[in-house]
Motif scaffolding. Structure first.
Motif, PDB file in Angstrom:
ATOM      1  N   PRO A 108     -13.215   5.777   5.652  1.00 24.14           N
ATOM      2  CA  PRO A 108     -12.100   6.596   5.149  1.00 24.14           C
ATOM      3  C   PRO A 108     -12.606   7.786   4.334  1.00 24.14           C
ATOM      4  O   PRO A 108     -13.369   7.608   3.396  1.00 24.14           O
ATOM      5  CB  PRO A 108     -11.320   5.622   4.259  1.00 24.14           C
ATOM      6  N   ASP A 140      -9.625   7.179   7.583  1.00 26.16           N
ATOM      7  CA  ASP A 140      -8.270   7.214   7.023  1.00 26.16           C
ATOM      8  C   ASP A 140      -8.126   8.550   6.297  1.00 26.16           C
ATOM      9  O   ASP A 140      -9.064   8.977   5.609  1.00 26.16           O
ATOM     10  CB  ASP A 140      -8.064   6.139   5.946  1.00 26.16           C
ATOM     11  N   ILE A 143       0.812  -1.226   0.000  1.00 24.58           N
ATOM     12  CA  ILE A 143       0.000   0.000   0.000  1.00 24.58           C
ATOM     13  C   ILE A 143       0.846   1.277   0.000  1.00 24.58           C
ATOM     14  O   ILE A 143       0.467   2.257  -0.632  1.00 24.58           O
ATOM     15  CB  ILE A 143      -1.020  -0.027   1.172  1.00 24.58           C
ATOM     16  N   CYS A 152      -4.120   4.554  -5.363  1.00 26.81           N
ATOM     17  CA  CYS A 152      -4.154   3.243  -4.694  1.00 26.81           C
ATOM     18  C   CYS A 152      -3.784   2.075  -5.606  1.00 26.81           C
ATOM     19  O   CYS A 152      -4.279   1.938  -6.725  1.00 26.81           O
ATOM     20  CB  CYS A 152      -5.539   3.035  -4.100  1.00 26.81           C
ATOM     21  N   SER A 176       2.030   8.324  -0.701  1.00 24.75           N
ATOM     22  CA  SER A 176       3.207   7.576  -1.163  1.00 24.75           C
ATOM     23  C   SER A 176       2.947   7.142  -2.609  1.00 24.75           C
ATOM     24  O   SER A 176       1.975   6.430  -2.873  1.00 24.75           O
ATOM     25  CB  SER A 176       3.373   6.353  -0.246  1.00 24.75           C
TER      26      SER A 176
HETATM   27  N1  5AD Z   1      -0.266   6.629  -0.119  1.00 27.89           N
HETATM   28  C1  5AD Z   1      -0.652   6.871   1.153  1.00 27.89           C
HETATM   29  N2  5AD Z   1      -1.711   6.274   1.704  1.00 27.89           N
HETATM   30  C2  5AD Z   1      -2.409   5.400   0.959  1.00 27.89           C
HETATM   31  N3  5AD Z   1      -3.506   4.653   1.221  1.00 27.89           N
HETATM   32  C3  5AD Z   1      -3.799   3.933   0.129  1.00 27.89           C
HETATM   33  N4  5AD Z   1      -2.916   4.179  -0.844  1.00 27.89           N
HETATM   34  C4  5AD Z   1      -2.047   5.089  -0.366  1.00 27.89           C
HETATM   35  C5  5AD Z   1      -0.925   5.758  -0.909  1.00 27.89           C
HETATM   36  N5  5AD Z   1      -0.523   5.538  -2.152  1.00 27.89           N
HETATM   37  C6  5AD Z   1      -4.213   4.729   2.507  1.00 27.89           C
HETATM   38  C7  5AD Z   1      -5.664   5.179   2.321  1.00 27.89           C
HETATM   39  C8  5AD Z   1      -6.431   3.906   2.570  1.00 27.89           C
HETATM   40  C9  5AD Z   1      -5.544   3.182   3.555  1.00 27.89           C
HETATM   41  C10 5AD Z   1      -5.788   1.735   3.680  1.00 27.89           C
HETATM   42  O1  5AD Z   1      -4.242   3.433   3.074  1.00 27.89           O
HETATM   43  O2  5AD Z   1      -5.944   6.129   3.313  1.00 27.89           O
HETATM   44  O3  5AD Z   1      -7.727   4.129   3.083  1.00 27.89           O
END
Ligand code: 5AD
Ligand code: SF4
Length: 480
Positions: free
Chosen positions: A304, A344, A92, A206, A378
């Motif tokens: 979230p 989130d 993630i 994501c 990220s």
């Molecule tokens: N960068 C930072 N946070 C992320 N999430 C998902 N992808 C990223 C990313 N690329 C976070 C979101 C999601 C949680 C499981 O992880 O907030 O709800």
């Protein structure tokens, strides 16, 4: 000792591109049949599964353990005594991946002393082709690589690796749903139950839709049967799992959705039902109605929000506005009195301005979240947002996270404080890590409570009077 170069038994790598192109899911639901001829190949050998990331991975690891124990393997606590170690990975964020590379570097030294030890790696990271190429190049001591879509083939992979052949088998697209896969549950009275797999949302930051495939729901009767059996076996709490549980059932075409499932599960004699994760766009009135029935549906929602700014939400492809989110939460709070809401949030999404960040702070204050997982954005290779320019410095990103966390902590404190002098029901998990006499567990609102107790209370629900609240927990005493 010099390691022999092993041949590959199977070698199939994934491609993010084919995962992305796939729009429709035509997965079937299949009853899993264990390859009986392989039973016993793990006899006399120990295994250890190390799990990283979300509860979805925990649930997968329970299946991995189930399959391995059926092969004859015995669980063990440390790499020193393990004949087989499997890392179930998370992709993630970059730091989750870096952690795994650290682990692989560390275990190389152990394998030098124990060259027969089999090292396996699976989970979301393995769905990325570049990761596999890197592992082949830099970590040749890894014997087995498989992905998120083919866990049920583990018995055959193990047979190959025990015969000194390496395996890489990662499918680019999701496969069928297998029912009746053996599981060894991690916890004696709390269970994770997948209600669906995959995600169709494609939030631009994501990686999950690429690593976990399209949305596929299990049949309601299979889920209901599993929860009933868990209840009969003494389980007290079930957490329903999916990347977007509110989309449950949409792909089944049987006019049965998440709210119907909650309502049916509410009829089962089990103390606690939780679910994660919800998506604000699909979180609907029917779900609010189902939650308002109370019963075994816990008064806690993890929803979230990611950002409080509409422009940022749009660029994240979240498909709702902050106003719509607030409206839904208002309705929910009116229908489920005292509900605890957590979330989130991602800060420093590419292009997020200071004003846009301040909109997130405003929204946190409006909703009064009683907890949040907060992250610095990220970049994930292959996702649209990874190409968006992000001019913020690392310092600025960290500062936003700090500012946000301070505000969240204020409301987490407030949320905890409202339970001071109240009597709460706690499902007792066990001894607290910090003290011999203290025990811990969670309230219905999913708040951690510490109290003096005894071993016989573990796995039971006790009444606790809250004496004092802190940011991360409540302190209480058992009410006799
Ligand atoms: N960068 C930072 N946070 C992320 N999430 C998902 N992808 C990223 C990313 N690329 C976070 C979101 C999601 C949680 C499981 O992880 O907030 O709800
Ligand atoms: Fe990722 Fe968005 Fe799916 Fe959640 S809903 S798993 S953030 S793509």
């Amino acid at each position: 000792m010099k390691m022999l170069k092993k041949e590959y038994g199977i070698c199939n790598k994934p491609s993010l591109n084919s995962a992305r192109k796939r729009i429709l899911n035509d997965s079937k639901i299949i009853k899993f049949e264990f390859p009986e001829k392989l039973i016993g190949i793990g006899n006399g050998k120990n295994y250890l599964v190390k799990t990283y990331g979300c509860q979805g991975n925990l649930a997968d690891s329970e299946k991995i353990s189930g399959l391995l124990e059926k092969l004859g393997f015995t669980p063990c606590e440390s790499e020193a005594t393990a004949d087989l170690v499997i890392f179930n990975t998370c992709a993630i964020r970059e730091n989750a991946e870096n952690r795994i590379y650290g682990e692989l570097g560390r275990i190389k030294k152990i394998k030098k002393v124990k060259p027969d030890m089999i090292i396996g790696i699976c989970g979301c990271m393995m769905q990325e082709e570049s990761t596999i190429t890197m592992i082949q190049k830099k970590y040749p001591h890894v014997d087995l690589i498989f992905g998120t879509h083919n866990i049920t083939k583990l018995p055959e992979y193990i047979e190959h690796t025990l015969n000194n052949r390496k395996v890489i088998d990662v499918l680019s697209v999701e496969g069928d749903i297998y029912e009746d896969v053996p599981v060894i549950r991690d916890h004696p009275y709390k269970a994770w139950v997948n209600i669906m797999y995959g995600c169709d949302e494609f939030c631009t930051y994501c990686i999950v839709p690429y690593t976990r495939g399209r949305e596929r729901s299990r049949m309601p009767e299979d889920i209901i049967k599993e929860v009933k059996e868990l209840a009969e076996n003494g389980y007290k709490e079930v957490t329903l799992l999916g990347q977007n549980v509110n989309a449950y059932g949409k792909d089944l075409g049987i006019n049965y959705g998440f709210a119907d499932l909650l309502t049916d599960l509410n009829k089962i004699k089990i103390d606690r039902i939780r679910f994660t994760t919800s998506h604000p766009r699909d979180f609907d009135d029917a779900t609010i109605d189902a939650m308002a029935l109370g019963g075994n549906i816990m008064p806690h929602l993890h929803l979230p929000v990611q950002s409080g700014n509409d422009e940022v939400l749009k660029r994240m492809n979240r498909k709702y506005t902050s106003g719509e989110y607030i409206e839904k939460m208002k309705k929910l709070k009116e229908r489920v009195l005292g509900i605890s809401i957590t979330t989130d949030i991602i800060v420093a999404f590419p292009g997020e301005t200071e004003e846009q960040f301040q909109d997130t702070i405003k929204l946190v204050k409006e909703i009064e979240y009683e907890g949040a997982y907060t992250f610095i954005y990220s970049p994930r290779e292959g996702t649209p947002a990874a190409k968006y320019p992000n001019p913020l410095t690392e310092e600025e990103k960290k500062q936003r996270l700090l500012t946000l966390n301070e505000v969240i902590n204020e409301y987490t404190n407030k949320g905890h404080k409202r339970f001071e002098n109240e009597i709460v029901e706690v499902l007792v998990d066990g001894k607290s890590k910090s003290s011999e006499e203290m025990y811990t567990g969670y309230t219905k609102h999913n708040m951690l409570v510490n109290f003096e107790g005894t071993d016989d209370l573990i796995g039971t629900i006790v009444k606790v009077k809250v004496l004092k609240s802190f940011t991360w927990h409540l302190l209480g005493e058992i009410v006799k």
